[in-house]
Design a protein around this motif. Structure first.
Motif, PDB file in Angstrom:
ATOM      1  N   LYS A 506       9.281  53.347 -48.888  1.00  0.00           N
ATOM      2  CA  LYS A 506      10.373  54.516 -48.667  1.00  0.00           C
ATOM      3  C   LYS A 506      10.784  54.270 -47.242  1.00  0.00           C
ATOM      4  CE  LYS A 506       9.703  58.039 -52.055  1.00  0.00           C
ATOM      5  NZ  LYS A 506      10.038  58.814 -52.858  1.00  0.00           N
ATOM      6  N   GLY A 507      11.069  52.887 -46.319  1.00  0.00           N
ATOM      7  CA  GLY A 507      11.184  53.220 -45.316  1.00  0.00           C
ATOM      8  C   GLY A 507       9.686  52.853 -43.979  1.00  0.00           C
ATOM      9  N   GLN A 508       8.533  52.947 -44.944  1.00  0.00           N
ATOM     10  CA  GLN A 508       7.360  53.458 -43.703  1.00  0.00           C
ATOM     11  C   GLN A 508       7.520  52.210 -44.158  1.00  0.00           C
ATOM     12  OE1 GLN A 508       5.331  57.138 -45.267  1.00  0.00           O
ATOM     13  NE2 GLN A 508       4.547  57.261 -43.048  1.00  0.00           N
ATOM     14  N   GLN A 509       5.786  51.097 -42.762  1.00  0.00           N
ATOM     15  CA  GLN A 509       5.567  49.882 -42.897  1.00  0.00           C
ATOM     16  C   GLN A 509       4.234  50.225 -42.343  1.00  0.00           C
ATOM     17  OE1 GLN A 509       7.722  46.455 -42.297  1.00  0.00           O
ATOM     18  NE2 GLN A 509       8.642  46.370 -44.444  1.00  0.00           N
ATOM     19  N   THR A 510       3.023  49.650 -42.857  1.00  0.00           N
ATOM     20  CA  THR A 510       1.461  49.664 -42.161  1.00  0.00           C
ATOM     21  C   THR A 510       0.966  48.008 -42.883  1.00  0.00           C
ATOM     22  OG1 THR A 510      -0.476  50.882 -41.057  1.00  0.00           O
ATOM     23  CG2 THR A 510       0.318  50.783 -43.299  1.00  0.00           C
ATOM     24  N   SER A 511      -0.134  47.717 -41.775  1.00  0.00           N
ATOM     25  CA  SER A 511      -1.501  46.860 -41.982  1.00  0.00           C
ATOM     26  C   SER A 511      -2.159  47.411 -42.157  1.00  0.00           C
ATOM     27  CB  SER A 511      -1.143  46.090 -40.628  1.00  0.00           C
ATOM     28  OG  SER A 511      -1.492  46.409 -39.316  1.00  0.00           O
ATOM     29  N   ALA A 512      -3.200  47.650 -42.755  1.00  0.00           N
ATOM     30  CA  ALA A 512      -4.032  48.107 -43.143  1.00  0.00           C
ATOM     31  C   ALA A 512      -4.944  47.516 -44.067  1.00  0.00           C
ATOM     32  CB  ALA A 512      -3.949  49.595 -44.316  1.00  0.00           C
ATOM     33  N   ILE A 513      -6.539  47.480 -44.033  1.00  0.00           N
ATOM     34  CA  ILE A 513      -7.891  46.908 -44.616  1.00  0.00           C
ATOM     35  C   ILE A 513      -8.549  48.109 -44.787  1.00  0.00           C
ATOM     36  CG2 ILE A 513      -9.715  47.379 -42.795  1.00  0.00           C
ATOM     37  CD1 ILE A 513      -9.445  44.290 -43.270  1.00  0.00           C
ATOM     38  N   TRP A 514      -9.152  47.805 -46.691  1.00  0.00           N
ATOM     39  CA  TRP A 514     -10.194  48.424 -46.730  1.00  0.00           C
ATOM     40  C   TRP A 514     -11.469  48.464 -46.029  1.00  0.00           C
ATOM     41  CZ3 TRP A 514      -9.813  51.253 -50.635  1.00  0.00           C
ATOM     42  CH2 TRP A 514     -10.769  52.236 -51.626  1.00  0.00           C
ATOM     43  N   ARG A 515     -11.775  49.619 -45.672  1.00  0.00           N
ATOM     44  CA  ARG A 515     -13.384  50.511 -45.012  1.00  0.00           C
ATOM     45  C   ARG A 515     -13.888  51.760 -45.697  1.00  0.00           C
ATOM     46  NH1 ARG A 515     -17.166  46.686 -42.662  1.00  0.00           N
ATOM     47  NH2 ARG A 515     -18.223  48.357 -41.177  1.00  0.00           N
ATOM     48  N   ASP A 516     -14.841  51.508 -46.210  1.00  0.00           N
ATOM     49  CA  ASP A 516     -15.525  52.783 -46.777  1.00  0.00           C
ATOM     50  C   ASP A 516     -14.709  53.802 -47.309  1.00  0.00           C
ATOM     51  OD1 ASP A 516     -17.715  52.165 -45.113  1.00  0.00           O
ATOM     52  OD2 ASP A 516     -16.833  52.711 -42.775  1.00  0.00           O
ATOM     53  N   ASP A 517     -14.251  52.943 -48.134  1.00  0.00           N
ATOM     54  CA  ASP A 517     -13.490  53.239 -49.724  1.00  0.00           C
ATOM     55  C   ASP A 517     -12.412  54.307 -49.482  1.00  0.00           C
ATOM     56  OD1 ASP A 517     -15.206  52.827 -51.249  1.00  0.00           O
ATOM     57  OD2 ASP A 517     -16.997  54.466 -50.714  1.00  0.00           O
ATOM     58  N   GLN A 518     -11.426  53.440 -48.277  1.00  0.00           N
ATOM     59  CA  GLN A 518     -10.173  53.998 -48.198  1.00  0.00           C
ATOM     60  C   GLN A 518      -9.749  53.036 -47.109  1.00  0.00           C
ATOM     61  OE1 GLN A 518     -10.664  57.285 -45.073  1.00  0.00           O
ATOM     62  NE2 GLN A 518     -12.113  56.188 -43.678  1.00  0.00           N
ATOM     63  N   PHE A 519      -7.985  53.385 -46.780  1.00  0.00           N
ATOM     64  CA  PHE A 519      -7.697  51.628 -46.409  1.00  0.00           C
ATOM     65  C   PHE A 519      -7.550  52.652 -44.807  1.00  0.00           C
ATOM     66  CE2 PHE A 519      -5.666  51.712 -50.448  1.00  0.00           C
ATOM     67  CZ  PHE A 519      -6.246  50.391 -50.505  1.00  0.00           C
ATOM     68  N   VAL A 520      -7.448  52.053 -43.819  1.00  0.00           N
ATOM     69  CA  VAL A 520      -8.115  51.952 -42.476  1.00  0.00           C
ATOM     70  C   VAL A 520      -6.750  51.158 -41.448  1.00  0.00           C
ATOM     71  CG1 VAL A 520     -10.524  53.181 -42.376  1.00  0.00           C
ATOM     72  CG2 VAL A 520     -10.333  50.875 -41.717  1.00  0.00           C
ATOM     73  N   ASP A 521      -6.524  51.539 -41.050  1.00  0.00           N
ATOM     74  CA  ASP A 521      -5.155  50.237 -39.512  1.00  0.00           C
ATOM     75  C   ASP A 521      -6.228  49.618 -38.406  1.00  0.00           C
ATOM     76  OD1 ASP A 521      -5.624  52.549 -37.166  1.00  0.00           O
ATOM     77  OD2 ASP A 521      -3.877  53.409 -37.783  1.00  0.00           O
ATOM     78  N   ARG A 522      -5.483  49.366 -37.885  1.00  0.00           N
ATOM     79  CA  ARG A 522      -6.334  48.113 -36.180  1.00  0.00           C
ATOM     80  C   ARG A 522      -7.408  49.407 -35.352  1.00  0.00           C
ATOM     81  NH1 ARG A 522      -1.779  48.858 -34.721  1.00  0.00           N
ATOM     82  NH2 ARG A 522      -1.495  48.663 -32.333  1.00  0.00           N
ATOM     83  N   LYS A 523      -6.996  50.717 -35.871  1.00  0.00           N
ATOM     84  CA  LYS A 523      -7.811  51.763 -34.678  1.00  0.00           C
ATOM     85  C   LYS A 523      -8.985  52.165 -35.231  1.00  0.00           C
ATOM     86  CE  LYS A 523      -3.995  51.672 -31.874  1.00  0.00           C
ATOM     87  NZ  LYS A 523      -2.892  52.587 -30.793  1.00  0.00           N
ATOM     88  N   ASP A 524      -8.785  52.108 -36.938  1.00  0.00           N
ATOM     89  CA  ASP A 524      -9.995  52.686 -37.635  1.00  0.00           C
ATOM     90  C   ASP A 524      -9.969  53.910 -38.175  1.00  0.00           C
ATOM     91  OD1 ASP A 524     -12.047  51.403 -38.747  1.00  0.00           O
ATOM     92  OD2 ASP A 524     -13.338  51.259 -37.377  1.00  0.00           O
ATOM     93  N   LYS A 525      -8.116  54.244 -37.771  1.00  0.00           N
ATOM     94  CA  LYS A 525      -7.087  55.348 -38.511  1.00  0.00           C
ATOM     95  C   LYS A 525      -7.052  54.960 -40.341  1.00  0.00           C
ATOM     96  CE  LYS A 525      -3.594  58.260 -37.773  1.00  0.00           C
ATOM     97  NZ  LYS A 525      -2.593  59.182 -37.291  1.00  0.00           N
ATOM     98  N   ALA A 526      -7.215  56.048 -41.055  1.00  0.00           N
ATOM     99  CA  ALA A 526      -7.634  56.240 -42.312  1.00  0.00           C
ATOM    100  C   ALA A 526      -5.745  56.453 -42.601  1.00  0.00           C
ATOM    101  CB  ALA A 526      -8.160  57.521 -42.891  1.00  0.00           C
ATOM    102  N   ILE A 527      -5.495  55.750 -43.483  1.00  0.00           N
ATOM    103  CA  ILE A 527      -4.027  55.852 -43.717  1.00  0.00           C
ATOM    104  C   ILE A 527      -4.036  56.203 -44.860  1.00  0.00           C
ATOM    105  CG2 ILE A 527      -1.706  54.776 -44.021  1.00  0.00           C
ATOM    106  CD1 ILE A 527      -3.148  53.689 -41.464  1.00  0.00           C
ATOM    107  N   ASP A 528      -3.089  57.568 -45.206  1.00  0.00           N
ATOM    108  CA  ASP A 528      -3.301  58.816 -45.993  1.00  0.00           C
ATOM    109  C   ASP A 528      -2.245  58.745 -47.164  1.00  0.00           C
ATOM    110  OD1 ASP A 528      -1.858  59.927 -44.388  1.00  0.00           O
ATOM    111  OD2 ASP A 528      -2.961  61.999 -44.066  1.00  0.00           O
ATOM    112  N   TRP A 529      -1.113  57.920 -46.482  1.00  0.00           N
ATOM    113  CA  TRP A 529       0.252  58.463 -47.352  1.00  0.00           C
ATOM    114  C   TRP A 529       0.150  56.604 -48.407  1.00  0.00           C
ATOM    115  CZ3 TRP A 529       2.881  53.453 -47.019  1.00  0.00           C
ATOM    116  CH2 TRP A 529       3.213  52.946 -45.263  1.00  0.00           C
ATOM    117  N   VAL A 530      -1.045  55.554 -48.398  1.00  0.00           N
ATOM    118  CA  VAL A 530      -0.547  54.313 -49.742  1.00  0.00           C
ATOM    119  C   VAL A 530      -1.580  54.993 -50.921  1.00  0.00           C
ATOM    120  CG1 VAL A 530      -2.397  52.815 -49.272  1.00  0.00           C
ATOM    121  CG2 VAL A 530      -1.358  53.329 -46.902  1.00  0.00           C
ATOM    122  N   GLY A 531      -0.380  54.006 -51.452  1.00  0.00           N
ATOM    123  CA  GLY A 531      -0.946  55.094 -52.932  1.00  0.00           C
ATOM    124  C   GLY A 531       0.228  54.268 -53.954  1.00  0.00           C
ATOM    125  N   ASN A 532       0.152  54.496 -54.933  1.00  0.00           N
ATOM    126  CA  ASN A 532       0.929  54.429 -56.009  1.00  0.00           C
ATOM    127  C   ASN A 532       2.464  53.900 -56.128  1.00  0.00           C
ATOM    128  OD1 ASN A 532      -1.310  53.562 -57.899  1.00  0.00           O
ATOM    129  ND2 ASN A 532      -0.661  55.647 -58.468  1.00  0.00           N
TER     130      ASN A 532
END
Length: 858
Positions: A506-532
């Motif tokens: 819905k207009g939001q975009q981000t790049s993330a990688i899987w780390r420690d059972d969650q998606f994080v950005d390049r600053k190691d911040k968890a991305i909580d809106w990534v989902g179905n």
């Protein structure tokens, strides 16, 4: 005597001959040949008016013509000699008349059959290209409704004997047909001399008579596998024969025999040709048909071990033999068909492996055809089939498998490029080798686990290559589908979790990688809106700012995540001012000298189509890549380098080197460009129509342009003769010395610039850091004996103080020195070579190689 006889034929028809009219008809055919010699060829003869008149006779009268023809042929055979060429030609024409008539269903009775078989028992018949198929057809038709008399049986046996003595491959099937009519046991159409056939003959000899008879029937049926793919009736017969034998018995034998096809011959082939220098790997035509038939039989049942064996057999069959080409294309093609037709999904996984391992053009077309057929069979879209059918190889979690074998636990761990098999004792402590109890009590389980580890090692690079292709395919997935097929897949997940993904919602975009059972950005911040509700695609640095790209590169270094291919460090190629001025072509990678065979292999690995150029008077298309998602075709123009046969070519006339020219883009359906093998301008066979014109480079989507140019940079960067440390003298007659030096120590390309950046981050973390520094193009290493300048593009070395050249040929033992150094991505072999050279030269007093020592101590 009849006056109608032709004097040149020297054949006199007795006045009271009951076949005088039929001989006149044959004379008219010969006269037509005198007037128009095109009738000498079978296609023309079939439409000859004189032959047409014969074909319109009642069937019984046509039989009389055949009888007259045999009289004439026997007379010619008695008088034939090399000095009577006309006699041979007339005999060939009359024989072809018989061949034409025998194609029809005629009421052939015993007297004529005896004539035909008697004629077929004469060695002279073979020299005329004998219509044995027609004779057999008449015999088989007669035998269906009549019992063979002793005279017919003897005549048929004599005819078969002559065929057997001739030992022609295409007559083997006719021998089987004779055996069927005569009621004799068919001979096994396998000969010794090949490793697999020797094993097969030994196994068959050890069987009881009933089982051997079943195998003879099956192998004889396999021998009839002469078409490109099996017909329904052929498969039904094969299935019936396999039911009699049992698939388990068949499976056991092919799993022993197929691996032996890769082995050299145990005896020279019967027919040896000077132009085929490496005959130890040749497979006889008859054996190739048998193997093809057995491969087709494998398609009738799903079996993981058999599918693995078919993959190995295909790789062996497509292996190139010098002076010959692929050693057994029809066996390889049969394996591809069988994997696609095999029930279940095991075959699809093996096809994915072949797609990466085999670069032969015909094989690639067959693999794609098999994948499409499989997709239709299982009702899955073709573009989803490969990602849905990746096997897990027993992994129960991402990159992990655990099996309890008695008191010992076997663990398979996939954490990077290679899987690892570990053994844990009952107390949880590791054990280095396979426990003896496991070898004794769990032999089958151990075999299966080891095979799975081998399969995983082969499949990982195949899946990495498939995922990388998503860039040009511009694939996107709903989050749930992507998570199932990629992130959480037990095997693919080991790759997907080391890659950066782009999520949109819905207009939001981000790049993330899987780390420690969650998606994080390049600053190691968890991305909580990534989902179905998200869509997912593979992240590419092209549209990102410098801070984002640098941030991801730093993240990978900090967390020691090695990507399966270059992603965060991926080179970006943007249009230059020079390319805007030329408009429709790029000269960025022109004027290089490449090793042709290495270039051709790289093309295959990257999905480009290319043909090896021979020093012949022929036209070749450029190396090209079809980009179907964008309706485009990219072309890299190349031509053979050199003019000296044997110096600039190998023994088969294939150019050793190529020169490079322009990169262009066309619509996918634009007419093909071609150029002469040895040089000259490329031209289109489609004329000057607008749809055949090259496209303006500014029309090409930036990601497509960047990825294509990256491939071309790879081709030049890897296959250039400038990379070869032994080419300091410039190659043949020193003609490329100036180019070699310019490439070996010249300006860095995009790939080398990326390599430099990686090394600038890595080297400070190494023990040799205080001995290393960088200049614009070199990694400078201070040893105790000399100071060395390693070029970051070619890996070639100059020594201070006088820039003397140091030749170090990379060996496996050398590259092992960098194995313990963390690299942020796989696939850059030159990076490993440069690191290994630096580590060795920093401690140059411990070098023991005499060749290197002689150079640095001058």
């Amino acid at each position: 005597m009849s006056q109608s006889a032709l004097p040149r034929d020297e054949f006199e028809v007795p006045d009271d001959s009951p076949l005088a009219a039929e001989h006149d008809m044959l004379n008219r055919v010969l006269a037509a040949y005198d007037e128009n010699q095109m009738y000498f060829y079978s296609s023309g003869l079939n439409s000859c008016p004189a032959v047409t008149d014969i074909k319109q006779l009642p069937p019984a009268d046509q039989c009389r013509v055949i009888s007259a023809a045999i009289e004439r042929l026997e007379s010619i055979a008695q008088r034939h000699s090399p000095h009577k060429n006309d006699l041979w030609r007339w005999g060939a024409i009359i024989q072809r008349v018989v061949q034409i008539l025998l194609r029809k269903k005629l009421p052939v009775e015993q007297p004529l059959l005896l004539q035909l078989l008697g004629w077929g028992s004469q060695r002279m018949l073979i020299s005329y290209g004998a219509p044995y198929s027609g004779i057999l057809k008449a015999l088989e038709s007669y035998a269906k409704s009549n019992e063979l008399s002793p005279e017919l049986t003897e005549a048929a046996a004599d005819c078969r004997k002559l065929l057997a003595e001739a030992s022609y491959h295409d007559m083997r099937k006719m021998l089987d047909r004779f055996d069927a009519v005569l009621g004799t046991e068919a001979e096994l159409p396998i000969s010794p001399g090949e490793a697999w056939s020797d094993a097969a003959l030994a196994d068959l000899k050890a069987m009881d008579s009933a089982q051997r008879r079943q195998w003879v029937q099956l192998i004889t049926h396999c021998y009839s596998a002469s078409s490109g793919s099996p017909k329904k009736r052929w498969l039904e017969t094969a299935e019936s024969l396999l039911d009699q034998l049992s698939f388990s018995a068949f499976r056991a034998c092919v799993l022993r025999w197929f691996p032996l096809v890769d082995k050299p011959r145990t005896a020279p082939p019967e027919r040896q040709y000077q132009w085929q220098p490496d005959q130890t790997l040749l497979i006889s035509d008859g054996h190739a048909d048998i193997l093809k038939g057995m491969v087709w039989c494998c398609s009738l049942s799903e079996d993981r071990d058999v599918s693995r064996a078919l993959t190995a057999l295909a790789i062996s069959a497509y292996k190139k033999v010098p002076g010959v080409g692929p050693r057994a294309v029809k066996i390889g093609n049969a394996c591809v068909y069988a994997l696609g037709a095999m029930p279940g999904m095991d075959g699809v996984g093996q096809l994915a492996l072949l797609k990466v391992r085999v670069k032969f053009g015909t094989a690639q077309k067959g693999i794609e055809k098999a994948l499409i057929a499989t997709a239709d069979r299982v009702g899955i879209p073709r573009d989803e089939l490969e990602e849905m059918s990746v096997p897990t190889y027993g992994l129960t979690d991402v990159g992990a498998r655990s099996e309890q074998l008695g008191d010992v636990t076997a663990e398979v761990c996939v954490a990077g490029r290679k899987p690892e098999l570990r053994w844990l004792k009952a107390d949880g402590k590791p054990q280095k080798s396979v426990p003896a109890a496991v070898k004794k009590d769990f032999a089958e389980e151990l075999k299966e686990i080891k095979q799975s580890v081998k399969d995983i090692e082969k499949m990982l690079p195949a899946q990495a290559a498939r995922i990388e292709q998503c860039y040009l395919q511009q694939k996107q997935w709903p989050f749930g589908v992507w998570r199932q097929r990629y992130l959480d897949h037990p095997l693919v997940g080991t790759l997907a979790r080391r890659l950066i993904w782009k999520f949109s919602k819905k207009g939001q975009q981000t790049s993330a990688i899987w780390r420690d059972d969650q998606f994080v950005d390049r600053k190691d911040k968890a991305i909580d809106w990534v989902g179905n509700a998200c869509t997912v695609q593979l992240w590419h640095p092209l549209d990102e700012d410098t801070d984002t790209i640098t941030g991801w590169r730093d993240w990978l270094m900090e967390h020691h995540v090695q990507q399966p291919f270059k992603q965060a460090h991926r080179e970006i190629y943007l249009l230059t001012d020079a390319e805007r001025r030329t408009e429709c072509y790029s000269n960025r990678f022109a004027a290089h000298i490449l090793k042709q065979h290495q270039f051709n292999a790289l093309c295959g690995a990257r999905g480009w189509k290319n043909k090896l150029r021979l020093m012949v008077d022929d036209e070749y298309p450029p190396a090209h890549l079809q980009i179907s998602q964008h309706d485009l075709r990219a072309e890299f123009w190349i031509e053979g380098a050199g003019q000296e046969y044997g110096m600039d070519t190998n023994e088969s006339g294939t150019y050793l080197y190529l020169t490079t020219d322009q990169v262009r883009f066309y619509r996918a359906d634009a007419a093909e460009n071609t150029a002469h093998a040895g040089g000259g301008s490329y031209g289109s066979r489609g004329g000057d129509r607008e749809e055949n014109h090259p496209l303006d480079l500014e029309q090409i989507p930036p990601l497509v342009f960047s990825e294509v140019m990256r491939d071309v940079d790879l081709f030049v960067g890897v296959a250039s003769v400038g990379n070869d440390p032994q080419w300091a003298d410039g190659g043949p007659e020193g003609r490329y010395q100036e180019y070699w030096h310019a490439f070996s120590f010249g300006d860095l390309g995009s790939t080398a610039e990326t390599r430099k950046e990686v090394l600038q981050n890595l080297v400070p973390r190494l023990k040799i850091a205080d001995r290393c520094s960088f200049s614009d193009r070199f990694l400078i290493v201070r040893g105790d004996v000399r100071t060395y300048k390693i070029h970051l593009g070619s890996g070639n070395i100059m020594m201070e103080p006088n820039d003397a050249y140091l030749c170090i040929v990379p060996k496996q033992s050398l590259t092992r020195q960098s194995d313990k150094v963390f690299l942020p991505f796989e696939g850059d072999n030159m990076l490993s070579i440069i690191l290994s050279k630096a580590i060795m030269l920093a401690d140059d007093t411990k070098i023991t190689d005499k060749t290197i020592l002689s150079q640095i101590r001058r």
